[in-house]
Design a protein around this motif. Structure first.
Motif, short mmCIF file in Angstrom:
data_model
loop_
_atom_site.label_atom_id
_atom_site.label_comp_id
_atom_site.label_asym_id
_atom_site.label_seq_id
_atom_site.Cartn_x
_atom_site.Cartn_y
_atom_site.Cartn_z
N SER A 53 48.07 36.07 68.60
CA SER A 53 47.48 36.37 67.29
C SER A 53 47.89 35.33 66.27
N ARG A 54 49.15 34.89 66.32
CA ARG A 54 49.60 33.88 65.36
C ARG A 54 49.13 32.48 65.74
N VAL A 55 49.01 32.21 67.02
CA VAL A 55 48.59 30.89 67.45
C VAL A 55 47.20 30.54 66.92
N VAL A 56 46.26 31.49 67.00
CA VAL A 56 44.88 31.17 66.59
C VAL A 56 44.54 31.69 65.20
N GLU A 57 45.28 32.72 64.71
CA GLU A 57 45.04 33.26 63.37
C GLU A 57 43.55 33.50 63.10
N GLY A 58 42.97 34.42 63.83
CA GLY A 58 41.57 34.75 63.62
C GLY A 58 40.80 34.77 64.93
N PRO A 59 39.49 34.87 64.86
CA PRO A 59 38.68 34.97 66.08
C PRO A 59 38.68 33.67 66.88
N CYS A 60 38.77 33.80 68.19
CA CYS A 60 38.71 32.64 69.07
C CYS A 60 38.08 33.10 70.38
N ALA A 61 36.79 32.88 70.52
CA ALA A 61 36.05 33.37 71.68
C ALA A 61 36.59 32.77 72.98
N ALA A 62 36.98 31.49 72.96
CA ALA A 62 37.49 30.85 74.17
C ALA A 62 38.79 31.50 74.63
N GLU A 97 52.33 26.37 77.57
CA GLU A 97 52.48 25.19 78.40
C GLU A 97 51.32 24.22 78.27
N CYS A 98 50.36 24.58 77.44
CA CYS A 98 49.15 23.76 77.24
C CYS A 98 48.42 23.51 78.56
N ALA A 99 48.49 24.49 79.45
CA ALA A 99 47.72 24.42 80.70
C ALA A 99 46.39 25.09 80.46
N LEU A 100 45.55 24.41 79.67
CA LEU A 100 44.37 25.04 79.10
C LEU A 100 43.10 24.24 79.35
N PRO A 101 41.96 24.93 79.35
CA PRO A 101 40.69 24.19 79.34
C PRO A 101 40.53 23.44 78.02
N GLU A 102 39.70 22.43 78.03
CA GLU A 102 39.54 21.58 76.85
C GLU A 102 39.15 22.36 75.61
N ALA A 103 38.34 23.40 75.77
CA ALA A 103 37.86 24.18 74.62
C ALA A 103 38.98 24.88 73.87
N LEU A 104 40.13 25.05 74.50
CA LEU A 104 41.23 25.77 73.86
C LEU A 104 42.34 24.87 73.36
N ARG A 105 42.34 23.63 73.71
CA ARG A 105 43.45 22.76 73.33
C ARG A 105 43.48 22.51 71.83
N GLY A 106 42.31 22.28 71.25
CA GLY A 106 42.25 22.06 69.81
C GLY A 106 42.65 23.28 69.00
N PRO A 107 42.04 24.45 69.26
CA PRO A 107 42.36 25.65 68.47
C PRO A 107 43.81 26.10 68.59
N THR A 108 44.51 25.74 69.67
CA THR A 108 45.88 26.22 69.86
C THR A 108 46.94 25.15 69.59
N GLU A 109 46.52 23.92 69.36
CA GLU A 109 47.47 22.81 69.27
C GLU A 109 48.45 22.97 68.10
N LEU A 110 47.97 23.39 66.96
CA LEU A 110 48.78 23.39 65.74
C LEU A 110 49.93 24.39 65.80
N ARG A 111 49.69 25.58 66.40
CA ARG A 111 50.70 26.63 66.29
C ARG A 111 51.19 27.17 67.64
N ARG A 112 50.86 26.51 68.76
CA ARG A 112 51.29 27.07 70.04
C ARG A 112 52.81 27.04 70.20
N GLY A 113 53.49 26.15 69.45
CA GLY A 113 54.95 26.09 69.52
C GLY A 113 55.63 27.11 68.63
N ILE A 114 54.86 27.90 67.87
CA ILE A 114 55.44 28.90 66.98
C ILE A 114 55.41 30.25 67.67
N ASP A 115 56.56 30.70 68.16
CA ASP A 115 56.64 31.99 68.82
C ASP A 115 57.61 32.87 68.03
#
Length: 403
Positions: A28-37, A56-74
């Protein structure tokens, strides 16, 4: 005792539940809002595995951009502690309180048509009422922030009457029509839900701090954004889909030519629910948007609560002597699978249905809720069971309405 869980088994169950809840909150915090992918990934591999893939950024290309900024915030544990200090909670698709059948429509929309067409990952909720119970009968009332005396009067009459009849009034807590709708419901001791475009700990607008506190006391404040999230312009457009999803219909009272209320109507129509608009004086710029929606067939014209319930309320027409068709004969796909997994006598828990059908837990819960709303199944303390909907005309009406 036969059938009782051992302490070790109970601990494992709690551990699994806690892990899933932390995964939902983290994402929820990583994407902060709707994310269909991301929603699609969760549906495919489960929420725990999806959270691992994001970390781990083991993601399809469509998700790398939306999660890049906050994936390290847990900070999931801190977020849960924060909302508990506020007297609130996080509601996930795993919870019984999740309004599953309300969210079904959002999950069926095409994200290629609108990037915000996704089910919220979680809902942060403040207030003691059950979210699923509070939205059993609900109408959204929205409109202009710069409302006129006419608009405020019309809103007070309509929202107050709806609340007095036991309907929940849903709105966005903004200035103008939104605030008036909430106050009208509170004034008659009715139920109201405020859907925010920011974190649950951020009253917006700040001038509505006291209003939101009153809503928390007797109703609910809901948002998909985690604690501490500030308002951003695009949050309002995403928030509007939740307002539409939580209601049986949307009523617009005053809307300018470029009103955001028209965006809520768009979501309402895409979800297959009635959109309605209250006409205003022909000389009023504040009602131009309402008049256009009525003229272009986007909204039904309504002037009182009775009109609204005629469009959005349950069917009240009974046809004596007509034998209704057997509704279970029309089931297909996941609904047919889940219904078939329930015994003819006795009850089953959702976990057993998951094992029997191969569907995910969230899909089973959503499907059970959809079957419940048309009267084919019900639940008690022992689990879910089949009903006999042909014995009550109320179920027939509900089936026709949701067909």
């Amino acid at each position: 005792m036969h059938g009782a869980k051992s302490p070790a088994a109970a601990t494992v169950g709690r551990s699994d539940t806690d892990e899933r809840r932390l995964a939902w909150v983290y994402l929820s915090r990583v994407v902060e809002g709707p994310c269909a992918a991301l929603s699609a990934l969760i549906g495919s591999v489960g929420v725990v595995e999806a959270a691992r893939a994001v970390r781990e950024c083991a993601l399809p290309e469509a998700l790398r951009g939306p999660t890049e900024l906050r994936r390290g915030i847990d900070r999931a544990e801190r977020d849960l502690a924060h909302i508990e200090r506020l007297g609130g909670r996080v509601v996930t698709p795993d919870d019984a309180e999740w309004p599953a059948w309300r969210m079904l429509g959002l999950g069926q929309l095409d994200p290629a048509q609108d990037a915000d067409a996704a089910v919220p990952l979680v809902l942060w909720v403040r207030g003691k009422r059950s979210l699923v119970e509070a939205t059993e009968r609900s109408i959204a009332v929205v409109g202009a922030r710069c409302s006129t005396g006419y608009g405020n009067h019309a809103t007070g009459e309509i929202a107050g009457e709806l609340a007095a009849r036991g309907w929940t009034v849903v709105s966005g807590a903004a200035f103008g029509i939104d605030g008036m709708a909430h106050r009208a419901a509170l004034a008659v001791g009715g139920m109201t839900i405020a859907v925010l475009a920011c974190g649950p700990d951020r009253p917006y607008p700040v001038q509505h701090d006291q209003l939101l506190a009153e809503i928390v006391d007797t109703g609910l404040v809901v948002t998909e954004y985690p604690p501490g999230t500030s308002v951003r312009k695009h949050h309002f457009l995403a928030r509007n889909r939740i307002i539409a999803a939580l209601a049986d219909g949307v009523v617009v009272v005053e809307a300018g030519i470029r009103s955001g209320a028209r965006n809520t109507v768009k979501w309402c129509r895409r979800l297959g629910r009635p959109a309605m608009a209250v006409p205003g004086p022909v000389t009023s710029a504040a009602s131009v948007g309402c008049h256009r929606m009525i003229r272009e067939g986007e909204a039904f014209i309504v002037t009182r609560a009775e009109d609204i319930l005629d469009e959005a309320g349950p069917l009240r027409l009974s046809l004596p002597g007509v034998v209704p068709p057997n509704p279970e004969d029309n089931l297909s796909g996941e609904q047919a699978l889940v219904f078939a997994a329930l015994p003819g006598a006795g009850s089953r828990l959702p976990r057993a249905v998951v094992a029997d059908t191969g569907l995910s837990m969230s899909a089973v819960r959503a499907t059970l809720s959809a079957l419940e709303i048309v009267g084919l199944v019900a639940c008690d303390s022992n689990g879910w069971y089949r009903t006999n909907p042909s014995t009550t005309s109320a179920v027939v009406a509900a089936q026709e309405r949701h067909r």
